[in-house]
Design a protein around this motif. Structure first.
Motif, short mmCIF file in Angstrom:
data_model
loop_
_atom_site.label_atom_id
_atom_site.label_comp_id
_atom_site.label_asym_id
_atom_site.label_seq_id
_atom_site.Cartn_x
_atom_site.Cartn_y
_atom_site.Cartn_z
N UNK A 189 45.02 -32.83 -62.89
CA UNK A 189 45.02 -31.68 -62.00
C UNK A 189 46.41 -31.09 -61.90
N UNK A 190 46.46 -29.79 -61.68
CA UNK A 190 47.72 -29.07 -61.53
C UNK A 190 47.68 -28.32 -60.20
N UNK A 191 48.83 -27.83 -59.73
CA UNK A 191 48.85 -27.10 -58.46
C UNK A 191 47.94 -25.87 -58.45
N UNK A 192 47.68 -25.28 -59.61
CA UNK A 192 46.73 -24.17 -59.72
C UNK A 192 45.69 -24.54 -60.76
N UNK A 193 44.46 -24.63 -60.32
CA UNK A 193 43.34 -24.98 -61.19
C UNK A 193 42.53 -23.71 -61.46
N UNK A 194 42.34 -23.37 -62.74
CA UNK A 194 41.57 -22.19 -63.14
C UNK A 194 40.37 -22.66 -63.96
N UNK A 195 39.17 -22.25 -63.54
CA UNK A 195 37.94 -22.64 -64.24
C UNK A 195 37.14 -21.39 -64.57
N UNK A 196 36.91 -21.11 -65.86
CA UNK A 196 36.08 -19.95 -66.23
C UNK A 196 34.64 -20.16 -65.76
N UNK A 197 34.07 -19.16 -65.09
CA UNK A 197 32.68 -19.25 -64.63
C UNK A 197 31.87 -18.00 -64.99
N UNK A 198 32.36 -17.22 -65.94
CA UNK A 198 31.62 -16.02 -66.35
C UNK A 198 30.20 -16.41 -66.75
N UNK A 199 29.24 -15.63 -66.29
CA UNK A 199 27.84 -15.87 -66.63
C UNK A 199 27.18 -16.97 -65.84
N UNK A 200 27.89 -17.65 -64.95
CA UNK A 200 27.31 -18.75 -64.18
C UNK A 200 26.95 -18.38 -62.75
N UNK A 201 27.35 -17.18 -62.32
CA UNK A 201 27.05 -16.77 -60.96
C UNK A 201 25.62 -16.25 -60.87
N UNK A 202 24.95 -16.61 -59.77
CA UNK A 202 23.62 -16.13 -59.45
C UNK A 202 23.75 -15.08 -58.34
N UNK A 203 22.68 -14.38 -58.00
CA UNK A 203 22.80 -13.43 -56.89
C UNK A 203 23.30 -14.10 -55.60
N UNK A 204 22.87 -15.34 -55.34
CA UNK A 204 23.36 -16.11 -54.19
C UNK A 204 23.79 -17.48 -54.72
N UNK A 205 25.00 -17.95 -54.34
CA UNK A 205 25.61 -19.13 -54.94
C UNK A 205 26.01 -20.17 -53.90
N UNK A 206 26.06 -21.41 -54.36
CA UNK A 206 26.56 -22.51 -53.55
C UNK A 206 27.67 -23.19 -54.32
#
Length: 127
Positions: free
Chosen positions: A74-91
């Motif tokens: 882990x680093x002080x800033x964590x970046x995770x690509x999530x393109x295409x993974x979002x739904x209309x409502x997310x958890x």
């Protein structure tokens, strides 16, 4: 780049630890529900977690009940690509093993530390 801060309302619950080496209250599950931003068809979307001070001892992140890949360290800033993974409502769920200093302080405290004291969580959107 457009940034959306995922601030309150986060729910927080202590999770039981199975390791006798860990304090009983050292792992917190933070959860936040949110609607997906509109107009993301041709955009790149990332989840960013910026740790305030100490890095967590361990971390697991789930988006809509799917684990997101994390780097080995882990680093002080964590970046995770999530393109295409979002739904209309997310958890979004962050299972955080608190750093030793925080888990020791909160071991006798029934309230979980607010996520805002540990990290800022944002969605970063680029065209």
């Amino acid at each position: 780049m457009h940034t959306i801060r995922l601030r309150n309302p986060w729910t927080a619950d202590w999770l039981e630890t199975l390791s006798p080496a860990q304090p009983r209250q050292s792992v917190v599950l933070y959860e936040r529900k949110f609607h997906a931003p509109t107009g993301l068809e041709h955009c790149s979307v990332e989840l960013a977690v910026a740790w305030q001070d100490a890095l967590p001892a361990a971390l697991r992140i789930q988006l809509n009940e799917r684990s997101l890949p994390l780097p080995a360290e882990l680093a002080p800033l964590l970046i995770i690509p999530i393109s295409g993974q979002l739904l209309p409502f997310n958890t979004l769920q962050l299972e955080i093993e608190l750093p030793g200093t925080l888990s020791g302080q909160s071991a006798g405290d029934p309230a979980c530390p607010p996520l805002s004291t540990l990290a800022e969580v944002t969605l970063r959107i680029a065209d």
